[in-house]
Design a protein around this motif. Sequence first.
Motif, mmCIF file in Angstrom:
data_model
loop_
_atom_site.group_PDB
_atom_site.id
_atom_site.type_symbol
_atom_site.label_atom_id
_atom_site.label_comp_id
_atom_site.label_asym_id
_atom_site.label_seq_id
_atom_site.Cartn_x
_atom_site.Cartn_y
_atom_site.Cartn_z
ATOM 1 N N LEU A 133 -11.005 10.225 22.007
ATOM 2 C CA LEU A 133 -12.284 10.784 21.564
ATOM 3 C C LEU A 133 -13.382 9.723 21.558
ATOM 4 C CD1 LEU A 133 -11.264 13.167 18.642
ATOM 5 C CD2 LEU A 133 -12.042 13.796 20.930
ATOM 6 N N TYR A 134 -13.112 8.604 20.875
ATOM 7 C CA TYR A 134 -14.097 7.532 20.772
ATOM 8 C C TYR A 134 -13.422 6.201 21.097
ATOM 9 C CZ TYR A 134 -16.713 11.099 18.212
ATOM 10 O OH TYR A 134 -17.351 12.252 17.839
ATOM 11 N N PRO A 135 -13.240 5.887 22.375
ATOM 12 C CA PRO A 135 -12.610 4.607 22.745
ATOM 13 C C PRO A 135 -13.354 3.436 22.116
ATOM 14 C CG PRO A 135 -12.813 6.040 24.660
ATOM 15 C CD PRO A 135 -13.572 6.712 23.550
ATOM 16 N N GLY A 136 -12.570 2.484 21.612
ATOM 17 C CA GLY A 136 -13.152 1.362 20.899
ATOM 18 C C GLY A 136 -13.166 1.539 19.398
ATOM 19 N N SER A 137 -12.817 2.745 18.926
ATOM 20 C CA SER A 137 -12.771 3.029 17.489
ATOM 21 C C SER A 137 -11.346 3.320 17.036
ATOM 22 C CB SER A 137 -13.682 4.216 17.154
ATOM 23 O OG SER A 137 -15.024 3.955 17.503
ATOM 24 N N GLU A 138 -10.380 2.645 17.624
ATOM 25 C CA GLU A 138 -8.979 2.899 17.311
ATOM 26 C C GLU A 138 -8.690 2.596 15.834
ATOM 27 O OE1 GLU A 138 -10.067 1.183 19.831
ATOM 28 O OE2 GLU A 138 -9.372 2.273 21.623
ATOM 29 N N GLY A 157 10.907 12.661 -14.103
ATOM 30 C CA GLY A 157 11.136 11.951 -12.855
ATOM 31 C C GLY A 157 9.938 11.090 -12.479
ATOM 32 N N PHE A 158 10.205 9.876 -12.049
ATOM 33 C CA PHE A 158 9.160 8.950 -11.608
ATOM 34 C C PHE A 158 9.374 8.664 -10.121
ATOM 35 C CE2 PHE A 158 10.080 8.241 -16.050
ATOM 36 C CZ PHE A 158 8.829 8.164 -16.656
ATOM 37 N N HIS A 159 8.322 8.836 -9.328
ATOM 38 C CA HIS A 159 8.457 8.704 -7.883
ATOM 39 C C HIS A 159 7.315 7.845 -7.337
ATOM 40 C CE1 HIS A 159 11.199 12.139 -8.299
ATOM 41 N NE2 HIS A 159 10.232 12.698 -9.017
ATOM 42 N N LEU A 160 7.663 6.918 -6.455
ATOM 43 C CA LEU A 160 6.677 6.080 -5.776
ATOM 44 C C LEU A 160 6.989 6.096 -4.287
ATOM 45 C CD1 LEU A 160 4.304 4.040 -5.915
ATOM 46 C CD2 LEU A 160 6.037 2.227 -6.079
ATOM 47 N N THR A 161 5.974 6.405 -3.493
ATOM 48 C CA THR A 161 6.136 6.473 -2.039
ATOM 49 C C THR A 161 5.150 5.519 -1.373
ATOM 50 O OG1 THR A 161 6.827 8.796 -2.122
ATOM 51 C CG2 THR A 161 6.034 7.971 -0.017
ATOM 52 N N GLY A 162 5.651 4.728 -0.435
ATOM 53 C CA GLY A 162 4.806 3.863 0.366
ATOM 54 C C GLY A 162 4.929 4.231 1.837
ATOM 55 N N ARG A 163 3.814 4.230 2.544
ATOM 56 C CA ARG A 163 3.814 4.603 3.958
ATOM 57 C C ARG A 163 3.017 3.569 4.751
ATOM 58 N NH1 ARG A 163 0.744 8.942 3.893
ATOM 59 N NH2 ARG A 163 -1.016 8.085 5.046
ATOM 60 N N TYR A 164 3.653 2.977 5.758
ATOM 61 C CA TYR A 164 2.974 2.016 6.623
ATOM 62 C C TYR A 164 2.929 2.556 8.046
ATOM 63 C CZ TYR A 164 2.168 -1.994 9.634
ATOM 64 O OH TYR A 164 1.666 -2.822 10.602
ATOM 65 N N ARG A 165 1.767 2.395 8.691
ATOM 66 C CA ARG A 165 1.607 2.740 10.101
ATOM 67 C C ARG A 165 0.889 1.579 10.792
ATOM 68 N NH1 ARG A 165 4.458 5.892 8.179
ATOM 69 N NH2 ARG A 165 4.408 8.173 8.218
ATOM 70 N N SER A 166 1.413 1.151 11.933
ATOM 71 C CA SER A 166 0.728 0.111 12.691
ATOM 72 C C SER A 166 -0.529 0.681 13.347
ATOM 73 C CB SER A 166 1.666 -0.476 13.746
ATOM 74 O OG SER A 166 2.073 0.519 14.671
ATOM 75 N N ALA A 167 -1.338 -0.194 13.889
ATOM 76 C CA ALA A 167 -2.608 0.230 14.473
ATOM 77 C C ALA A 167 -2.395 1.120 15.696
ATOM 78 C CB ALA A 167 -3.435 -0.995 14.849
ATOM 79 N N THR A 168 -3.300 2.050 15.892
ATOM 80 C CA THR A 168 -3.307 2.877 17.096
ATOM 81 C C THR A 168 -3.859 2.056 18.258
ATOM 82 O OG1 THR A 168 -3.633 4.896 15.807
ATOM 83 C CG2 THR A 168 -4.220 4.989 18.145
ATOM 84 N N GLU A 169 -3.145 2.045 19.360
ATOM 85 C CA GLU A 169 -3.542 1.203 20.487
ATOM 86 C C GLU A 169 -4.570 1.875 21.395
ATOM 87 O OE1 GLU A 169 -0.073 -0.111 22.538
ATOM 88 O OE2 GLU A 169 0.879 -0.914 20.735
#
Length: 208
Positions: free
Chosen positions: A146-151, A130-142
């Motif tokens: 913990l550390y504002p400005g380091s989103e 079996g051959f498997h490829l997974t792609g995962r996209y996440r948009s930026a955290t707004e």
Amino acid sequence: GGGLTFRPNPDLRSERLKYSFEMGTRYAPGRKFFLDIAYFYNFYNDLISFQQLPDPNGSLLYEVINVNEALLQGVEINTTIQPFDSWNLRLNYTFLDAKDRSPERLNDALPYKRRHSFNLTSSYQYKNIGFHLTGRYRSATEEVFLYPGSEPGEQLVFTGRVDARINNNYSAFIAVNNITDQQYEEVERYRMPGRHFTVGASFDISEQ
């Protein structure tokens, strides 16, 4: 650890889901294709969140608090496509609109909620391999707390895997995680692993 301190909050309440509903539809003309679309709406009272407190010692001091009102709504789309008997494609997309609706809010954003999430998995079977490829996209955290400005920014990560069934009892696999060696963070200032490999095997002792 890491200079973070949390102050106990004796007034903390368990969060309550006040209103919730979901509606959707499914289209499946045959076994090789289906499409599922759903809209969800969740309105919370006392949603668990965090706030930073002033600390004369200069360290990072936080308190777990309740957000009086919060709305999480969005759309989720799932589809499966099977071009051939040996090839299967699965796609998932979620749009999330997460808002703080408390009257005393500083802004509308809820921390650590990403608006766009997309997953794609392609699986191909050739005999016992079996051959498997997974792609995962996440948009930026707004927004983060913990550390504002380091989103954390947007991320696109791929994982590949090959597995083989040696016989009825033995199987093995090798996987390449984060194929393109992306530098990304799920939580601010916590770098996720770069490209790395995983090898494994399994043995089935059940009766055949």
